[in-house]
Design a protein around this motif. Structure first.
Motif, PDB file in Angstrom:
ATOM      1  N   GLY A  63      24.640 -10.805  -2.622  1.00  0.00           N
ATOM      2  CA  GLY A  63      23.665 -11.833  -2.257  1.00  0.00           C
ATOM      3  C   GLY A  63      24.065 -13.155  -2.892  1.00  0.00           C
ATOM      4  N   GLY A  92      14.117 -10.995  -6.332  1.00  0.00           N
ATOM      5  CA  GLY A  92      13.419  -9.783  -6.760  1.00  0.00           C
ATOM      6  C   GLY A  92      13.929  -8.567  -6.011  1.00  0.00           C
ATOM      7  N   THR A  96      18.416   1.716  -4.158  1.00  0.00           N
ATOM      8  CA  THR A  96      17.916   0.649  -3.273  1.00  0.00           C
ATOM      9  C   THR A  96      17.570   1.174  -1.880  1.00  0.00           C
ATOM     10  N   VAL A 128      16.179  -2.476   9.406  1.00  0.00           N
ATOM     11  CA  VAL A 128      17.523  -2.732   9.944  1.00  0.00           C
ATOM     12  C   VAL A 128      18.459  -1.627   9.465  1.00  0.00           C
TER      13      VAL A 128
END
Ligand code: NAD
Ligand code: TYD
Length: 353
Positions: free
Chosen positions: A37, A56, A98, A130
């Motif tokens: 990210g 977060g 995750t 997704v």
């Protein structure tokens, strides 16, 4: 407004930028900012009051509860995931954390929020998950492409963790009535993809005159889709998809890895004729295969085309050219994301191949 998770990663950032460019609706973007990210991916949204970025974890229940209460989104689009098969082979724990536990936590928070909405808002609410075609496993050369009814047969820790999350999403619809939608898409390529994946890795190595590593004999097949087409498909499913349904998304572009790499080399030869490493295909190096490497993925995207009228707008030839041009024009971005952590990953994954 909508809440997007994982919107600082490759597809999520493309989605957020396209969302802001094609409509007026604000977006809250929750991202943990793992190695994958990058806030630089969202530079175009800087200063846009319709974009609220929150750093977060989808596994942080109090944070999700607070965000839902504060922003009252009408929909969630869940991109957040660990997404790289090779990393899932070296270290699967984060994938379980995750992709499975994080998605479960998100579903629990969203269910609690959704249940207290007034009836009209409850009916209009959507949770779009997704996912990937990799949950269907590997196809033989003559088998028909994956359809929405192909049985799940995930082969890597990555695809197994995505399959588990898909099952949870399905169960929250079946058991609690949560209005979910699931999309299973083929391999994406395009701007902002982290150079651990095949297409940007090859462009990056070729520009540096480094070997272009091809796992095994290069005959594994993937169905390639330009990222902008994936984003338009997700928007369409969010807008008009039938609740509880899954939609396969693909480009009808089956290519062997060797074909993809040779195409990239030919475009680079064309755009960089004076490079000392022309022809770039001379850099191709066959390396030890990925364990459990799926042979072939192919998507049957007839359902989304028939029901929702979606079709990709890029061919592989137009999309891949745009992609190479983007990487050439954005070498600063590449330099920033290939520092530190990237180097240790490259030596971990490629040193012993
Ligand atoms: P990516 O790895 O580039 O981005 C993932 C993003 O999620 C990153 O910004 C990361 O910081 C964020 N993230 C990771 N863990 C998080 C957490 N616990 N909480 C909040 N944010 C977290 O991945 P991508 O290629 O953009 O893929 C996005 C989604 O699309 C994934 O769910 C993936 O399974 C799916 N998908 C990807 C492809 C592909 O070809 N890349 C194809 C089909 C489906
Ligand atoms: P990748 O981009 O990692 O996506 P996925 O494994 O999710 O399909 O890989 C695409 C294909 O390219 C896959 O068959 C593995 C292969 N590959 C290589 O041959 N060399 C590489 O260095 C990488 C990263 C992938």
């Amino acid at each position: 407004m909508i809440l997007v998770t994982g919107g600082a990663g490759f597809i999520g950032a493309n989605f957020v930028l396209d969302w802001l460019a094609t409509g007026d609706e604000p977006v809250v973007n929750l991202d943990k900012l793992t190695y994958a990210g990058n806030l630089e991916n969202l530079r175009q949204a800087q200063g846009d009051a319709r974009h609220v970025f929150v750093r977060g974890d989808i596994g942080d229940r109090p944070l999700i509860d607070a965000l839902l209460l504060q922003h009252r989104p009408r929909a969630i689009v869940n991109f957040a995931a660990e997404s790289h098969v090779d990393r899932s082979i070296h270290g699967p724990a984060e994938f379980i954390q995750t992709n499975v536990v994080g998605t479960f936590n998100l579903l629990e928070a969203v269910k609690a929020y959704w249940m207290q909405l007034p009836a009209g808002e409850q009916a209009a609410f959507r949770f779009l998950h997704v996912s990937t075609d990799e949950v269907y496993g590997s196809l033989g050369p003559d088998e028909p492409a994956f359809s929405e009814t192909t049985p799940y047969a995930p082969n890597s820790p990555y695809s197994a963790s995505k399959a588990a999350s898909d099952h949870l999403v399905r169960a929250y619809h079946h058991t609690y009535g949560l209005p979910v939608l699931t999309t299973n898409c083929s391999n994406n390529y395009g701007p902002l993809q982290f150079p651990e994946k095949l297409v940007p890795l090859v462009i990056h190595n070729a520009l540096e005159g480094k070997p272009l590593p091809i796992y095994g004999d290069g005959s594994n097949i993937r169905d390639w889709l330009y990222v902008g087409d994936h984003c338009s498909a997700i928007r369409r499913v969010l807008e008009a998809g039938r609740v509880g349904e899954t939609y396969n998304i693909g480009g009808c572009n089956e290519k062997t890895n060797l074909e993809v790499v040779k195409t990239l080399c030919a475009i680079l030869d064309d755009l960089h004729p004076d490079s000392p490493v022309v022809p770039h295909a001379g850099l191709i190096t066959f390396v030890t295969d990925r364990p459990g490497h799926d042979r072939r993925y192919a998507i049957d995207a007839i359902k989304i085309e028939r029901e929702l009228g979606w079709k990709p707008s890029e061919t592989f030839e137009t999309g891949i050219r745009k992609t190479v041009a983007w990487y050439l024009a954005n070498q600063d971005w590449v330099t920033h994301v290939t520092s530190g952590e990237y180097r240790s990953w490259v030596s971990e994954n490629y040193a012993l191949r």
